[in-house]
Design a protein around this motif. Structure first.
Motif, PDB file in Angstrom:
ATOM      1  N   GLU A  69       0.704  -1.183   0.020  1.00 31.90           N
ATOM      2  CA  GLU A  69       0.064   0.012  -0.034  1.00 31.90           C
ATOM      3  C   GLU A  69       1.051   1.360  -0.068  1.00 31.90           C
ATOM      4  O   GLU A  69       2.012   1.264   0.459  1.00 31.90           O
ATOM      5  CB  GLU A  69      -1.017  -0.011   1.257  1.00 31.90           C
ATOM      6  CG  GLU A  69      -1.836  -1.169   1.332  1.00 31.90           C
ATOM      7  CD  GLU A  69      -2.631  -1.054   2.686  1.00 31.90           C
ATOM      8  OE1 GLU A  69      -3.596  -1.840   2.570  1.00 31.90           O
ATOM      9  OE2 GLU A  69      -2.382  -0.373   3.456  1.00 31.90           O
TER      10      GLU A  69
ATOM     11  N   ASP B 299     -10.238  10.040  -9.831  1.00 33.84           N
ATOM     12  CA  ASP B 299      -9.042   9.018 -10.623  1.00 33.84           C
ATOM     13  C   ASP B 299      -8.376   9.779 -11.314  1.00 33.84           C
ATOM     14  O   ASP B 299      -8.786  11.074 -12.077  1.00 33.84           O
ATOM     15  CB  ASP B 299      -9.960   8.246 -11.341  1.00 33.84           C
ATOM     16  CG  ASP B 299     -10.401   6.959 -10.751  1.00 33.84           C
ATOM     17  OD1 ASP B 299     -10.320   6.844  -9.222  1.00 33.84           O
ATOM     18  OD2 ASP B 299     -11.120   6.136 -11.007  1.00 33.84           O
TER      19      ASP B 299
ATOM     20  N   PHE C 253      -3.727   3.312   0.033  1.00 33.21           N
ATOM     21  CA  PHE C 253      -4.399   2.681  -1.179  1.00 33.21           C
ATOM     22  C   PHE C 253      -3.166   1.433  -1.670  1.00 33.21           C
ATOM     23  O   PHE C 253      -2.053   1.648  -1.700  1.00 33.21           O
ATOM     24  CB  PHE C 253      -4.649   3.197  -2.688  1.00 33.21           C
ATOM     25  CG  PHE C 253      -5.404   4.501  -2.345  1.00 33.21           C
ATOM     26  CD1 PHE C 253      -6.799   4.283  -2.483  1.00 33.21           C
ATOM     27  CD2 PHE C 253      -5.190   5.800  -1.873  1.00 33.21           C
ATOM     28  CE1 PHE C 253      -7.887   5.351  -2.345  1.00 33.21           C
ATOM     29  CE2 PHE C 253      -5.949   6.881  -1.702  1.00 33.21           C
ATOM     30  CZ  PHE C 253      -7.336   6.353  -1.806  1.00 33.21           C
TER      31      PHE C 253
ATOM     32  N   ALA D 188      -2.405  -1.226  -6.895  1.00 34.52           N
ATOM     33  CA  ALA D 188      -3.289  -1.531  -8.017  1.00 34.52           C
ATOM     34  C   ALA D 188      -4.138  -0.316  -8.098  1.00 34.52           C
ATOM     35  O   ALA D 188      -4.548   0.252  -9.259  1.00 34.52           O
ATOM     36  CB  ALA D 188      -3.834  -2.757  -8.065  1.00 34.52           C
ATOM     37  N   HIS D 189      -4.704   0.057  -7.045  1.00 32.17           N
ATOM     38  CA  HIS D 189      -5.806   1.051  -6.559  1.00 32.17           C
ATOM     39  C   HIS D 189      -5.226   2.386  -6.746  1.00 32.17           C
ATOM     40  O   HIS D 189      -5.755   3.406  -7.466  1.00 32.17           O
ATOM     41  CB  HIS D 189      -6.532   0.975  -5.457  1.00 32.17           C
ATOM     42  CG  HIS D 189      -7.807   1.677  -5.327  1.00 32.17           C
ATOM     43  ND1 HIS D 189      -8.344   1.916  -4.207  1.00 32.17           N
ATOM     44  CD2 HIS D 189      -8.288   2.490  -6.277  1.00 32.17           C
ATOM     45  CE1 HIS D 189      -9.614   2.857  -4.296  1.00 32.17           C
ATOM     46  NE2 HIS D 189      -9.473   3.086  -5.622  1.00 32.17           N
TER      47      HIS D 189
ATOM     48  N   ARG E  35      -2.743   3.325  -8.814  1.00 36.27           N
ATOM     49  CA  ARG E  35      -2.411   3.472 -10.167  1.00 36.27           C
ATOM     50  C   ARG E  35      -3.559   4.052 -10.809  1.00 36.27           C
ATOM     51  O   ARG E  35      -3.600   5.022 -11.640  1.00 36.27           O
ATOM     52  CB  ARG E  35      -2.302   2.207 -10.970  1.00 36.27           C
ATOM     53  CG  ARG E  35      -1.021   1.499 -10.640  1.00 36.27           C
ATOM     54  CD  ARG E  35      -0.703   0.361 -11.607  1.00 36.27           C
ATOM     55  NE  ARG E  35       0.489  -0.578 -11.048  1.00 36.27           N
ATOM     56  CZ  ARG E  35       1.872  -0.084 -11.375  1.00 36.27           C
ATOM     57  NH1 ARG E  35       2.157   1.047 -11.849  1.00 36.27           N
ATOM     58  NH2 ARG E  35       2.904  -0.908 -10.812  1.00 36.27           N
ATOM     59  N   ASP E  36      -4.933   4.001 -10.504  1.00 37.36           N
ATOM     60  CA  ASP E  36      -5.962   4.533 -10.913  1.00 37.36           C
ATOM     61  C   ASP E  36      -5.909   6.131 -10.366  1.00 37.36           C
ATOM     62  O   ASP E  36      -6.548   6.972 -10.989  1.00 37.36           O
ATOM     63  CB  ASP E  36      -7.477   3.847 -10.696  1.00 37.36           C
ATOM     64  CG  ASP E  36      -7.461   2.468 -11.280  1.00 37.36           C
ATOM     65  OD1 ASP E  36      -6.757   2.521 -12.405  1.00 37.36           O
ATOM     66  OD2 ASP E  36      -7.998   1.561 -10.798  1.00 37.36           O
ATOM     67  N   LYS E  37      -5.726   6.184  -9.224  1.00 37.88           N
ATOM     68  CA  LYS E  37      -5.878   7.574  -8.475  1.00 37.88           C
ATOM     69  C   LYS E  37      -4.772   8.314  -8.670  1.00 37.88           C
ATOM     70  O   LYS E  37      -5.011   9.581  -8.987  1.00 37.88           O
ATOM     71  CB  LYS E  37      -5.686   7.018  -7.154  1.00 37.88           C
ATOM     72  CG  LYS E  37      -6.901   6.464  -6.271  1.00 37.88           C
ATOM     73  CD  LYS E  37      -8.323   7.159  -6.397  1.00 37.88           C
ATOM     74  CE  LYS E  37      -9.276   6.234  -5.840  1.00 37.88           C
ATOM     75  NZ  LYS E  37     -10.778   7.092  -6.149  1.00 37.88           N
TER      76      LYS E  37
ATOM     77  N   GLU F 249       0.385  -6.156  -5.751  1.00 39.67           N
ATOM     78  CA  GLU F 249      -0.167  -4.756  -5.908  1.00 39.67           C
ATOM     79  C   GLU F 249      -1.755  -4.634  -5.098  1.00 39.67           C
ATOM     80  O   GLU F 249      -2.174  -3.587  -5.323  1.00 39.67           O
ATOM     81  CB  GLU F 249      -0.202  -4.452  -7.211  1.00 39.67           C
ATOM     82  CG  GLU F 249       1.397  -4.173  -7.955  1.00 39.67           C
ATOM     83  CD  GLU F 249       1.221  -3.564  -9.219  1.00 39.67           C
ATOM     84  OE1 GLU F 249       0.156  -3.180  -9.620  1.00 39.67           O
ATOM     85  OE2 GLU F 249       2.309  -3.496  -9.747  1.00 39.67           O
TER      86      GLU F 249
END
Length: 161
Positions: free
Chosen positions: A19, A35, A128, A131-132, A134-136, A159
């Protein structure tokens, strides 16, 4: 000369998932964006200044908490699409951000109104899974997640998903 910025990416491992701690910018421009809008805690520094010192200073200003001690990973600089050059470092730490409180800035709002308003530089922070995150994160900063996950200390970690 491009603007120079330095930041500190905290990371931790929870049940085999890495995280990271990232921040959402404050102010009216970012209020409805999520995002692709978050950033590592970072800020500008001058030519000849030490990026590591700047990263620690900016972390403290943006979160209102001291930057954790510990061995650092130097990710080196990247050029964001805006042209700004960001140098990032990572430190393993499990920081409680419950009491995080950003410094503020003033700007005219609404634009053209003549009224000055104060806004937090960062309006929220959060941990986060990578993996999350990466979107943010802003697109130009996602490479720091790649560099983090490539570190040998995190071999075998996920991730998340």
């Amino acid at each position: 000369m491009p603007k120079l910025s330095a930041g500190l990416l905290l990371y931790r491992e929870r049940a085999g998932v890495v995280e990271v701690l990232i921040a959402h910018p404050g102010g009216p421009f970012w209020a409805r964006k999520d995002d692709g809008a978050w950033s590592i805690p970072k800020g500008e520094y001058g030519e000849g200044d030490d990026p590591w010192s700047a990263a620690r200073r900016e972390f403290a200003e943006e979160l209102g908490l001291p930057a954790p001690e510990g061995p650092r990973l130097d990710f080196g600089p990247i050029r964001q699409p805006s042209g700004k050059v960001v140098t990032a470092f990572a430190v393993r730490a499990d920081l409680d951000v419950t009491d995080a409180r950003s410094n503020t800035f003033e700007m005219e709002w609404p634009r053209g109104s003549g009224r000055m308003r104060e806004f937090p530089e960062v309006d929220r922070v959060g941990w986060f899974p990578v993996a999350h995150a990466r979107d943010k994160l802003l697109k130009g900063q996602r490479i720091f997640l790649d560099r983090l996950m490539a570190h040998p200390d995190l071999a075998g970690c996920s991730e998340g998903g």
